[in-house]
Structures are given as C-alpha cells and as structure tokens.
Design an enzyme around this catalytic site. Structure first.
Site, PDB file in Angstrom:
ATOM      1  N   CYS A 276       0.833  -1.209   0.000  1.00 15.17           N
ATOM      2  CA  CYS A 276       0.000   0.000   0.000  1.00 15.17           C
ATOM      3  C   CYS A 276       0.869   1.261   0.000  1.00 15.17           C
ATOM      4  O   CYS A 276       1.549   1.523  -0.975  1.00 15.17           O
ATOM      5  CB  CYS A 276      -0.970  -0.047   1.188  1.00 15.17           C
ATOM      6  SG  CYS A 276      -2.316   1.149   1.088  1.00 15.17           S
ATOM      7  N   HIS A 360      -3.770  -5.447  -0.267  1.00 14.96           N
ATOM      8  CA  HIS A 360      -3.473  -5.853   1.111  1.00 14.96           C
ATOM      9  C   HIS A 360      -3.499  -7.382   1.211  1.00 14.96           C
ATOM     10  O   HIS A 360      -4.561  -7.971   1.411  1.00 14.96           O
ATOM     11  CB  HIS A 360      -4.498  -5.252   2.074  1.00 14.96           C
ATOM     12  CG  HIS A 360      -4.227  -3.832   2.421  1.00 14.96           C
ATOM     13  ND1 HIS A 360      -3.797  -3.428   3.668  1.00 14.96           N
ATOM     14  CD2 HIS A 360      -4.320  -2.707   1.686  1.00 14.96           C
ATOM     15  CE1 HIS A 360      -3.640  -2.115   3.682  1.00 14.96           C
ATOM     16  NE2 HIS A 360      -3.952  -1.654   2.490  1.00 14.96           N
ATOM     17  N   GLU A 362      -2.699  -9.241   3.563  1.00 10.26           N
ATOM     18  CA  GLU A 362      -3.024  -9.760   4.895  1.00 10.26           C
ATOM     19  C   GLU A 362      -4.502 -10.066   5.046  1.00 10.26           C
ATOM     20  O   GLU A 362      -4.924 -10.713   6.018  1.00 10.26           O
ATOM     21  CB  GLU A 362      -2.580  -8.781   5.982  1.00 10.26           C
ATOM     22  CG  GLU A 362      -3.558  -7.670   6.328  1.00 10.26           C
ATOM     23  CD  GLU A 362      -3.630  -6.575   5.273  1.00 10.26           C
ATOM     24  OE1 GLU A 362      -4.495  -5.696   5.387  1.00 10.26           O
ATOM     25  OE2 GLU A 362      -2.801  -6.596   4.344  1.00 10.26           O
TER      26      GLU A 362
END
Length: 387
Positions: A276, A360, A362
């Site tokens: 990001c 992202h 995650e």
C-alpha cells in the site's frame, strides 16, 4: 440541493458542492471534516474503521448490514481508530455473533467516531464515482441543530489529502517487538516462538494483521516509527525490511521516508517488501511518481492480475493514490495490474528481491489470494542467508 429530511434528523452530511444529506446519528457526538470515500466490502467494518490508512477519510459502506456482528477487541487493527466517520444505509441493529463483546454504537462512542444512518448510499456512491472523492463535513447532534451553511463552508475550506502527510499522525511513537501470529481455530492468536528471520517493519500506519502475517511467515518483527533513519533500520541487523501501509499523500510522506529507503537499497542487498503506502514509498525511492486517483480503490473484491503468470487474485484494497506505471524507471517492472481500471498494483526490481504491491495480502478484511507474497519475502530472506 438537499435530501428529503426524515423525522427529527440527528445527523447531517454536507458535501463541498452544497449537497446535504440528513439521517440518524449514532456513535460519537460532534462533527468532523474529511475526504468521503466508499467501501464495497461485505465484511470487516471494524477492521476498516481501525485501519490507519483511513485517517482523514469518512467511509461510506455500500453493504447495508453494518453492525450486525458487533465488535470485539480482537478485530481492532490498531489501538486508536483512524477513520473520521461512518456512513451507512440502515441503522445498526442488535448484534448477533458469538465473538461480539460490544455493540457497534457503543464501540463508536468509545472510539470517538461519528456515524450517520438512513442515507441513500447508492446515490452517494454514484456521486463519488462520477465526481471524485468529495470533501465532506459530518455532524451528529441529538437535538438536530445544524448550521448547514457552516458545514458546507468547512467542507469547502478543508485542504484535502493531496500534500498531506498523515503517516506521522498514525505511526508508533517508539519501536517495539511483535510476535503474535494470525488467528487460527481453535487457539486464536498464538506467538511465534521459533522465528527464522529478523525483519524491521517501518510503520507508516501498520495494521496488526500485517504484522501477524510477517510473524506467521517466520519473522521476528521489530517495528520502527515512520521517520526512522537508515542507520536506525540497519542497526537491528535485519534479514529484510518491510514497508507498511498508511494514509495520506505518498509524496508528502516521501520527504523523509524516501531517503531512508534509498540508503538501504544503495548500501545493502537486503530483501525489501512494501504494501500500500509502502508500495508507493518504494516506487518513489526507485524514481517513479505517484498520482491522486478519482475515487480510489476501497473494498475486498478487487481483481488484480499478476503479469508473470496471468493469475487473477481477488484482493482487499484501500488507497486513493497510485503509482504511475508510465514513470517506472529502467530496471523496475510492473508485476500486478488492477483489472478494474488498469492501474498499477505491483512493482519489483528485475535483479534484486525488492518488490511491493498495492493490495493488502493480509486480508483483513478480505480474501487470502495474495498471502503468498509474505512467503515470497521469507523465501528471499532464506536465500540471502544461505548465500
């Protein structure tokens, strides 16, 4: 023009173009001024509201069922919630979830975040898509007393995210260690007791689940503030350097972040991985440029293609700025692209284990299609140690 007001409106959303929406206020009482964006995720409203990348933004949720799973401290992505406010179609109902420890309304009061319900979020989303992310003022008053002209004026006077360094506001105050791993049934969160790699994570607004993913990939993580120098990073003798997500204009944060990254790249052969804002910081350090997007990418259903394999990943995204792929210098290639609009979603150095992505991986909230990027980071550190 103004929306038809419901009976006794207790909240008001005023846009810089003079459009005014009335609704039902909940959460904290007061007002805030920020950029208005929309998020299309069907899950994870708590993670979104606590994502530091949303600093300086009011989030419009396109999914109507917000609040139905309540809140739990386990799902907070940072200690201090970052989003300025929340806009939803339906007022939150009583939660129904075995993990819930607090209702959304009470959680918002505790976190100091303002919310408005009863809004035509479809209309609002169309306006954002067509006209760009507007500046907005959101007010919550139980008595329904609003100075609409003043709210519109505040929205118009707000400087906006361009040129704004928000990483300094959400970064950690001092360094700390992280060893908590990803949540797994039935143990929940467990600790990394046998790490293989030492990683320095530079915190531009890091989400906890990103740090958990690093720990689960075998990393002993030391988190440093956003303004850490190259000397401070390298003093930990890391096997790799991680650049976190975060809010604001990358060019503004880059004033102090880019020199550090450049020094690390020029003086070491360490693997570097960015996500990001960290992706944008790396791109700037390599000589590329960033641009402000019309309304950005915010959601958990964004298709991204990996150029080398043609594989399509469904990803979670949250960004209002993007790397300009046309500005990538020689020796740096584009690795991922958005299938929504063709914007850049990843880069890497051709001859070194230095890479970053806009999405992202995650997955908090969102799909886990891109988790392999953490494993790739670990493999790069393992190869360097072996060599």
């Amino acid at each position: 023009m103004a929306e038809t007001a419901p009976l006794k409106p207790t909240a008001c959303l005023a846009l810089a173009d003079g459009t005014v929406f009335y609704g039902h206020g909940f959460g904290a009482i007061g007002r805030c001024v920020a950029e208005l964006c929309f998020n299309t995720a069907m899950t994870g409203y708590q993670e979104i509201m606590t994502d530091p990348s949303y600093a300086g933004q009011i989030v419009t949720f396109t999914f109507p069922h917000i609040g139905n799973t309540g809140t739990t401290p386990e799902d907070d992505e940072t200690t201090t919630p970052s989003a300025a406010g929340m806009v939803v179609k339906w007022d939150p109902t009583q939660s129904s979830n075995w993990r819930a420890s607090q209702e959304l309304q009470d959680w918002l009061v505790r976190s100091g975040q303002i919310a408005i319900g009863g809004i035509d979020t479809r209309r609002l989303t169309r306006a954002i898509r067509q006209q760009g992310a507007p500046h907005a003022a959101l007010a919550h008053d139980p008595d329904g007393n609003f100075d609409v002209e003043a709210l519109v004026a505040e929205a118009r006077a707000w400087a906006g995210l361009e040129g704004m360094d928000l990483a300094k506001d959400v970064t950690c105050a001092q360094s700390y260690r992280w060893d908590e791993m990803r949540w797994a049934w039935p143990e929940g969160y467990t600790r990394q007791e046998a790490p293989k790699y030492k990683v320095v994570a530079v915190d531009y607004g890091a989400k906890r689940n990103i740090l958990r993913c690093l720990a689960s990939a075998g990393c002993d993580v030391t988190v440093l503030p956003a303004n850490a120098t190259a000397e401070e990073v390298l003093a930990h003798n890391p096997d790799g350097v991680f650049l976190s997500n975060g809010p604001g204009d990358p060019a503004a944060t880059g004033e102090y972040a880019v020199p550090m990254i450049k020094t690390v790249l020029d003086t070491t052969d360490l693997p570097v991985f960015g996500i990001c804002l960290g992706h944008q910081m790396l791109a700037l350090a390599l000589g590329a440029k960033t641009i402000k997007m019309n309304h950005g990418h915010h959601g958990a259903n964004h298709p991204v293609k990996e150029n080398s394999t043609g594989k399509v990943e469904i990803t979670s995204m949250n960004h209002g700025f993007a790397v300009d792929a046309q500005s990538l210098p020689e020796g740096v290639e584009e690795t991922h692209v958005s299938l929504f609009d063709g914007s850049n979603c990843g880069i890497r150095m051709k001859d070194r284990p230095v890479y970053s992505v806009q999405q992202h991986p995650e997955a908090s909230p969102g799909p886990q299609d891109s988790y392999y990027l953490f494993e790739r980071f670990a493999e790069a550190m393992a190869a360097r140690k072996k060599a």
